[in-house]
Every structure is written in structure tokens, then in C-alpha cells.
Design an enzyme around this catalytic site. Structure first.
Site, PDB file in Angstrom:
ATOM      1  N   ASP A  26      29.354  13.835  18.993  1.00 45.86           N
ATOM      2  CA  ASP A  26      28.363  13.855  17.921  1.00 45.86           C
ATOM      3  C   ASP A  26      27.371  12.740  18.163  1.00 45.86           C
ATOM      4  O   ASP A  26      27.685  11.773  18.846  1.00 45.86           O
ATOM      5  CB  ASP A  26      29.044  13.531  16.582  1.00 45.86           C
ATOM      6  N   ASP A  86      34.760  21.923  11.669  1.00 51.09           N
ATOM      7  CA  ASP A  86      34.961  21.540  13.081  1.00 51.09           C
ATOM      8  C   ASP A  86      36.389  21.758  13.559  1.00 51.09           C
ATOM      9  O   ASP A  86      36.660  21.686  14.755  1.00 51.09           O
ATOM     10  CB  ASP A  86      34.601  20.054  13.289  1.00 51.09           C
ATOM     11  N   ASP A 117      33.630  15.965  12.870  1.00 49.38           N
ATOM     12  CA  ASP A 117      33.945  15.295  11.609  1.00 49.38           C
ATOM     13  C   ASP A 117      33.938  16.241  10.421  1.00 49.38           C
ATOM     14  O   ASP A 117      34.511  15.967   9.389  1.00 49.38           O
ATOM     15  CB  ASP A 117      32.981  14.125  11.365  1.00 49.38           C
TER      16      ASP A 117
END
Ligand code: ATP
Length: 871
Positions: free
Chosen positions: A324, A618, A614
């Protein structure tokens, strides 16, 4: 009697608690009464059963057979020593098992689920095991529900109750009263432990915890963190089994050979037993477990919490890391930069409250915002707190209208919370007497939903020209790596209930740009990853241009690389994606489905993929990745539950540290295996040689047990503790399919085994010129000492001069401890009977010393020459 879901609110509060929640003291008392909020775990193995389990090992059974043969041949001392050693081994095994369990438990503790509750009137995050009936649970998307409870305030809550009902679709919940008798799945005013919040939020009064929950009633055995054997442990187990069979076959052959040479049955048996004992690497299993456990401890100290032991091994093979952006590669510390409204760029202090567009700009930033600033501390999503910090710089704040005052004046009527798939957040207010929907979100999503625009001259339909100018401004911000939000509003009717369909037909207010600088350590970590043969990839919900700008700054994106959006990925066929995969270093505006496809495509190419995540959606991608990595600070409980590793500090650099430790653990284990097996091979070769040459038995079983369990374990452990070396990050990732015994490993094993075998045989011959007892004493002492010296060689592939003796003081300590033990056996007269040791002359001792040093000397000199040539 009425069930809890059938009570009306008044009855509910009377019997179960009040909407303000508990005080800390109340909660403590209740914890005493109701117990911890945990499900009874599978009963742990008792220490006694662990102890007895140690004997159920083929290799130990062979040893017991050896003891019996020794006894039959009249060698009672030897029998006693073997049994003593077997029992000591079992005790050590038990201690290690209990310790490993403890260290797994403390890891479990570190990754234990948390929940948000209202205690003493304040929102607090506590360990879910401390939740008690009467607590108010504050649920939001991404949370795991950890207790049963009745919904008292509902904001579009949707949950997935599949673990309880088997129904995989999301269920809409509400806070209505139910009077009739309904099944569990239809009790929509209740939430149940074990479900996930997929959308919205709610406040829930806890009515049952632990084994009293619906889940507790059906799940008497819930233990989802079982410690399974890792691939390495499995392949070593298989290896041990094969080894045991081979040993037995060879031992039988040797037995036959000795009988044919005319030796007595018992003497021949002793020979065969000596061979079996020589070959069994008794310490191997425990060394692997200990080194892995030390690895997880080191990783935890470095902020990487391992939930699945397999991850320690897989980390060493990782070749792709999908990370990310926000918070992992960047600091997640947002600061508002410029604002854009009425076709003008502004700073916060230039907002003029007399201009309607500016006023709506501020209403949106302050009201359509779930975060707050309390005592100077930001509480909530940094994307939102920075909007409040910005608002505090305006004239509104100067005249005493803080965000709290404004929020008190204008209470929120309804809301559609932010989620990363819609990329929008909306809430409804009564502004100047008119019900108004305020929306903020991603520019590309929101701009297509605008009908009009507010300018200094009032509201007018939006033109293509306006859109182009807004998009151009968005691009200018994004190219600087800034995150951009669009702000919009629309008047709506009082009666309209908000749904996703309401988020259309807006009036454009403006853009707000914010900076989120890269973490300082990201750049070095990315460059380490690249030099370690790992491809770092950025996967983000943010805009493509913003993401690319940040990726370029950090070193993830280089000229010639590609950046694609989730939509572009959707349009590609699997083959097209596979073709361009190695070139793509930035994926922007991705959906959870995109993440699964990206992981899958890399895995199909044979890569081992680590993927961070997160969000609530996901979990499937985290499970699909070889190593799912969750965020300890900002991650949802659902994502933590699905992952194999948790980053306590949310930091990308921590993944690279964990990769380094993973590589080091594997290298150390391999070196320890090389050390143990090459020493054993030496002993086997000597025994085989003596049996073929019809010589006396070179070792007693006790000699070999002494070496394998004591003097060999120490250097093996020290090798396991070899500190990690940044140079490990210069190698390519290990091929997960390559077995332990590759060509170079096998070659080294044979060379080292033969060298030590030769010097031991020479020692045997030297002693044989005196008598059989001196021969076996010399062989035993030389083999032990040569293996102790060999411990230094197996620390690394480099020469000891290059790595330095002092860089691993454990290895020095192990060497001297081993020498002391050997000295004790050789020199203490009362040990001579037990170990069948002859008195040695000074010349004998010097020969032992010289011979034992030769293999290490030869190997080290060869390495030094090689290193000099390479230079
Ligand atoms: P990463 O996946 O790297 O953590 P991210 O945090 O940028 O990326 P999301 O949180 O999914 O990803 O945000 C996606 C987009 O949604 C952002 O680019 C922004 O435009 C918009 N957005 C983010 N937070 C909010 C918010 N609180 N309210 C409205 N829109 C938001």
C-alpha cells in the site's frame, strides 16, 4: 421469558445495561463475574504427555535397541549412559517444546484482536478478551465482532455472519424491535460474535461474551491458530524417516559383513549399532525449532509480528512485495496545501465566509468529517484531521466558531460512510434551513456526478470547459504527489433516505490538495529490496498520477515502467496482464478483486508474493498471497485475522527487515544442518572403513551419543545464532522449490565429511599401534575436536578471517564448552570406565590436536585463497 432480541429498548436497558456503557471499575468487577471473553481453546498437551511423546521417534527407538544390545554384550556402563542420554534428550525436548509454545503464545498475545468500546464515557480500544456484558461496542467497517449484542444505534450496518449461519451474503442490520419468535439469521437487531462488519457502523450493547455467545454454544473447539509444521520441518521429518531406513539397511549389511569376517554375533551387533548411532542427527529437529523461534523473536523486536511460522521461511523466498502507499510507504501525516474554488487557487486563510462557495467549502470539510482534534491531538483518519487543521487557520476559527461549535449547531441527519470502493463520503445536514447533502471524495469519481458549479456569481450548469479546467488543476496537484479531494453538495428533500443512488446530481464546490510525505526509511528499504532481487510494487487506492509521483520519489517507479489503474487491469485479459506484469510498478485506484488478480498473476509466474492490506475487503487477497501482511496500527481486525504477519509500525521498511531475518534464519539452519550432517558422515565413513578392513570398532555408541548430543549441539546452536549480515540482501531470493540437498550443499557435505573422516582414521591407526582401547579413544577424541573446530567453518561460506571470530561470540563459547567437556571425559579417571577411555600420553594428545585441526585448516586456507583470487 422474552429473548434479548425481543425486548424493547426500555426493557433492554433495564436488564442489560445503559447506552453510556460501563465505568472501568464496573467493567473490572464484571470481568471477575463473567470471566474473560474467550472461547475455550483446545486442551493443551500436558507436560508429561509431551515428555513421553519424545520417545515415539524411530531414531530414539534405534537408540533403545542400541542400549539393549550393549547390555546383552555385558557393557552395562554403556547401557546406563545411553539411557541417561535418551532421558536427558527427552527432558531437553520437552523444555524446548514448552518454551516454543510459550513464545508462540506471546506472539498470539501480540496479535490478539482488539475492540473499541465506550468506557467512562470515552471511546477506548481494549483487548477483546476484556469485553464484558454491559459494554457498549463501537463497530465500524472492518471490525471483527467479538461478542453478542443488541444494536442500539445503527448507521447502515452490514455484517457477514457466514461463520455462524453459513450464509455468505451480507446482512443488513437495524435497531428495530422484534416481537415474534425468529431464527438466529433473522434477528437483525442483534450482532453475533465471529461475524465481520462489512459496511457502516453501529453502537451495540454487549449481552453475552465468551462461551455464552451463540458462537460459544456451537464451538466447543475453536482454535484457529494451530501451530502447523513448516515446509522445512516437514522436509526434514521426511529426510529423517528416509535416513532411518537407509541407516537400518546399511547397519544390517555391516552386521552381515562382520559376521562373515568371523566375528562374534554380539560384537558384530555392536558395530552395527555404532554405525546407526553415528548416523542419526539427534539434535537436528530441536536446532531447527530453536533457530526459527529465535527468528520470530528477532522479527517481533523489529516490529514484524509473525502469526504463521511458515512465514519465517517464505520470507526468505519473497520475490515480489506489493505494498500500500498511504501510511506504509508514506507517513500518513497529511497537511493541506492549496485549495481550489471559484477557479482560483487559495490558501486556507484566504477563505472568505461571505462568499457562499467558500462557506460550503468549509461546511464540507468540517461537517462531512468523522475525525476530531482533542487537546491538540488528531483523532481519526489523517485525510480528515488535516481538513480540520486547515479549517482552524480560517477566519471562522478566529471568531470562535470551532468545529465542535459548528457540529453542535448543525447535527448530522444521515450519512453514507467512506469506503475505498466508492471513494466517497456523504452526510446530510440542515444548512440554512435546507436539507443538504455534503459529499467529498476522489476527483475522478465525483466530477462525473456534477450537474452544476458554484462560482462567485452564483450557481450555474457545469460546462465541459469547467470540467477540463478542474481536471487540469487536479493533474497539476497530482503531479506534485499531492492527494486531491473534490468537494460537492446538493439540496435534497427531507424525506429522502440516503442510498448510493443519492450520490449524483451535485454542485461542484472545489478541490483540496494535501501532502503526505514518503517515510524517511522508505527509499533505503526500496533500494535494499531491489538489490535483493525483490520487485517492490505500489498498490494504492489513490490517483494514478499522485501515486506515480510518490513512487518515483521513493525509487519504485523508474523510466520505462508502467503505472495502470484498476479499471485498466479489468480490461486486460489474463495473457495481456501476464505479458506486461514485470513492467508495472504502480497500480492505482485498485479494487480488492484487482489485488487478487495481481497476486495470482505473479504466483503463476512462479514468484513468492508478499502483499499488504488494511481494508475490510482485503482479506481474500491477504490469504491468497504467500505472505499476507496486515497493518498493526491502521489495519482492520479482519485484515489482521487473514494475514500471516502484522507490521506493528505499518512501515514498509519493516517488511525488508523481516525478509533479511527470514533469509538469515534459513541460511543459519542450512549451515547448522551442513555442520551436523558432515560430522555424522565422517563418523559413518570411519565405521564403514573399519568394518570393511576388518578392524576393531572405532567408536562405542556412547562416544557418538556424546558427540551428537553434547559437543555437536553447542556449535550447531551457535551457528543458528549467527547474526544477520546485510550482504544477504545482495543475493537473489531463494527458490522455494529447490530442496535442501542442492549440488553445492551436497558437495560441501561430502568434502567436509571425507576430510574429517580421514584424520579420524589416521588417529585410529596411531592409537591402534598401542592397543584397541587407545585406538578408539584417539578416534573419538579426534572426531570430537575436529567437529568442534569445524563449527567455525560452518558459520558462513566466507573464511573466518573475513567474518572475524568475534562476530559470533556464541561460537567461541560453544567451542570452549565442547573442549572442556571433552577434556573432562578424557582426563577424569572416573569417566574412563563409562566412556571406555584409555590413558593418553602427551604425544597422543598433541597428535589429536594436530589431526583435528587439519580439516578446518585446509578448508579455511582454500577459502582465503579463493577470496584473494576473487579480489
Ligand atoms: P492505500 O491503498 O495506498 O492505503 P489510499 O489510502 O489512498 O491508498 P483509500 O483510502 O482507498 O486509498 O482512498 C482512495 C481515495 O478515496 C483517495 O484517493 C481519496 O480520493 C478518497 N478518500 C480517501 N479518504 C477519504 C475520506 N475520508 N473521505 C472522502 N474521500 C476519501
Amino acid at each position: 421469558m422474552k429473548e434479548i432480541y425481543q425486548l424493547n429498548k426500555e426493557e433492554l436497558f433495564r436488564t442489560c445495561g445503559n447506552p453510556e456503557g460501563l465505568t472501568t471499575t464496573d467493567a473490572k468487577e464484571r470481568l471477575q463475574t463473567y470471566g474473560e471473553n474467550t472461547l475455550v481453546e483446545q486442551k493443551k498437551q500436558s507436560v508429561a504427555s509431551v515428555f513421553f511423546h519424545q520417545f515415539a521417534d524411530l531414531l530414539v527407538i534405534i537408540l533403545i535397541a542400541a542400549a539393549i544390545v550393549s547390555m546383552a554384550s555385558g557393557n552395562i556402563e554403556s547401557t546406563i549412559v545411553i539411557f541417561a542420554v535418551i532421558i536427558m534428550n527427552a527432558i531437553l525436548g520437552t523444555i524446548q517444546y514448552v518454551k516454543a509454545e510459550k513464545s508462540l503464545d506471546s506472539l498470539k498475545e501480540l496479535s490478539a484482536p482488539k475492540a473499541k468500546v465506550l468506557r467512562d464515557g470515552i471511546k477506548q480500544e481494549i483487548a477483546s478478551k476484556d469485553i464484558v456484558p454491559g459494554d457498549i461496542l463501537l463497530l465500524e467497517a472492518g471490525d471483527m465482532i467479538v461478542a453478542d449484542g443488541r444494536i442500539i444505534e445503527n448507521f447502515s450496518l452490514q455484517v457477514n455472519e457466514s461463520s455462524l449461519t453459513g450464509e455468505s451474503t451480507n446482512v443488513d442490520k437495524d435497531d428495530s424491535d422484534i416481537t415474534e419468535d425468529v431464527a438466529l439469521g433473522d434477528r437483525i437487531n442483534m450482532v453475533f460474535s465471529g461475524s465481520l462488519v462489512t459496511y457502516g457502523r453501529a453502537n451495540v450493547l454487549v449481552t453475552a461474551t465468551g462461551m455464552h455467545t451463540e458462537m460459544g454454544k456451537i464451538a466447543t473447539l475453536m482454535n484457529n491458530t494451530k501451530s502447523k509444521a513448516t515446509p522445512l520441518q516437514i522436509s526434514l521429518d521426511n529426510f529423517s524417516k528416509k535416513l532411518a531406513t537407509i541407516i537400518m539397511v546399511i547397519s544390517l549389511i555391516v552386521f552381515g559383513l562382520r559376521l562373515m569376517q568371523g566375528e562374534k554375533i554380539l560384537d558384530s551387533l555392536m558395530f552395527a549399532v555404532a554405525l546407526a548411532v553415528a548416523a542419526i542427527p539427534e539434535a537436528l529437529g530441536s536446532i531447527v525449532t530453536i533457530v526459527q523461534a529465535m527468528g520470530t523473536r528477532k522479527m517481533a523486536a523489529d516490529q514484524a509480528i509473525i502469526k504463521d511460522l511458515k512465514a519465517v521461511e517464505s520470507l526468505g523466498c519473497v520475490s515480489v512485495i506489493c505494498s500500500d502507499k498511504t501510511g506504509t510507504l508514506t507517513q500518513n501525516k497529511m497537511t493541506v496545501q492549496q485549495l481550489y474554488t471559484c477557479d482560483t487557487l487559495l490558501n486556507a486563510d484566504q477563505l472568505d465566509l461571505h462568499i457562499p462557495a467558500h462557506r460550503y467549502f468549509l461546511y464540507n470539510c468540517i461537517l462531512n468529517n468523522d475525525s476530531s482534534i482533542r487537546d491538540g491531538k488528531d483523532i481519526g483518519d489523517p485525510t480528515e484531521t488535516c481538513l480540520l487543521t486547515m479549517a482552524r487557520k480560517t477566519k471562522l476559527f478566529d471568531v470562535g466558531v470551532t468545529e465542535e461549535v459548528l457540529r453542535d449547531l448543525m447535527p448530522r441527519l444521515e450519512e453514507i460512510p467512506f469506503d475505498s470502493e466508492r471513494k466517497l463520503m456523504s452526510s446530510k445536514y440542515l444548512l440554512h434551513g435546507v436539507p443538504t447533502l455534503l459529499t467529498k471524495g476522489a476527483v475522478d469519481v465525483l466530477l462525473t456526478r456534477m450537474d452544476s458549479i458554484i462560482t462567485e456569481d452564483g450557481i450555474r450548469p457545469i460546462t465541459e470547459n469547467d470540467r477540463d479546467r478542474i481536471l487540469e488543476q487536479n493533474m497539476q496537484f497530482s503531479r506534485q504527489g499531492l492527494r486531491v479531494l473534490a468537494l460537492a453538495y446538493k439540496e435534497c428533500s427531507d424525506s429522502e433516505v440516503l442510498t448510493a443512488a443519492s450520490e449524483y446530481g451535485y454542485t461542484f464546490i472545489g478541490l483540496v490538495s494535501m501532502i503526505d510525505p514518503p517515510r524517511e526509511e522508505s527509499m533505503a528499504a526500496v533500494s535494499d529490496a531491489i538489490s535483493a532481487g525483490i520487485k517492490p510494487i505500489m498498490i494504492t487506492g489513490d490517483h494514478k498520477v499522485t501515486a506515480t509521483a510518490i513512487a518515483r520519489q521513493i525509487g519504485i517507479f523508474h523510466d520505462g515502467d508502467m503505472a495502470v489503474t484498476g479499471q485498466e487491469v479489468d480490461r486486460m485479459t489474463d495473457d495481456e496482464l501476464t505479458d506486461v506484469l514485470p513492467k508495472i510498478s504502480v497500480y492505482a485506484r485498485v479494487s480488492p478483486e484487482n489485488k487478487i488478480r495481481i497476486v495470482d498473476a505473479w504466483q503463476k509466474k512462479g514468484h513468492i508474493v508478499a502483499m499488504t492490506g488494511d481494508g475490510v475487503n482485503d482479506a481474500p487477497a491477504l490469504k491468497k498471497a504467500d505472505i499476507g501482511v496486515a497493518m498493526g496500527i491502521t489495519g482492520t481486525e479482519v485484515s489482521k485475522d487473514a494475514s500471516a504477519m502484522i507490521l506493528a509500525d505499518d512501515n514498509f521498511a519493516t517488511i525488508i527487515k523481516a525478509v533479511l531475518t527470514g533469509r538469515n534464519v534459513y541460511r543459519n539452519i542450512m549451515n547448522a544442518i551442513l555442520f551436523l550432517l558432515s560430522g555424522n558422515l565422517a563418523a559413518i565413513l570411519v565405521v564403514l572403513y573399519c568394518s570393511i578392513m576388518a578392524l576393531d570398532t572405532p567408536f562405542q555408541p556412547v562416544h557418538l551419543l556424546f558427540i551428537n548430543l553434547l559437543t555437536d549441539s553447542l556449535p550447531a546452536l551457535a551457528i543458528g545464532m549467527e547474526p544477520s549480515d546485510k550482504k544477504l540482501l545482495r543475493n537473489k531470493p531463494r527458490d522455494p522449490k529447490a530442496g535442501i540437498f542442492n549440488k553445492s550443499f551436497s558437495l560441501q557435505l561430502i568434502c567436509y565429511g571425507v576430510l574429517i573422516g580421514i584424520v579420524t582414521t589416521v588417529a585410529f591407526y596411531l592409537g591402534d599401534s598401542v592397543n584397541a582401547l587407545t585406538a578408539s579413544t584417539m578416534a573419538f577424541a579426534t572426531l570430537t575436536l575436529a567437529r568442534l573446530f569445524h563449527g567455525f567453518t560452518c558459520r558462513s561460506e566466507s573464511s573466518i578471517i573475513k567474518i572475524g571470530i568475534h562476530s559470533n561470540l556464541w561460537s567461541v563459547a560453544a567451542f570452549f564448552a565442547g573442549v572442556l567437556l571433552l577434556g573432562f571425559v578424557l582426563l577424569a579417571p572416573f569417566m574412563h570406565g563409562l566412556f571406555m577411555i584409555a590413558d593418553l600420553t602427551v604425544k597422543n594428545v598433541l597428535s589429536i590436536l594436530g589431526l583435528a585441526f587439519i580439516p578446518t585448516f585446509i578448508i579455511q586456507i582454500t577459502r582465503i585463497i579463493k577470496e584473494a583470487v576473487r579480489k
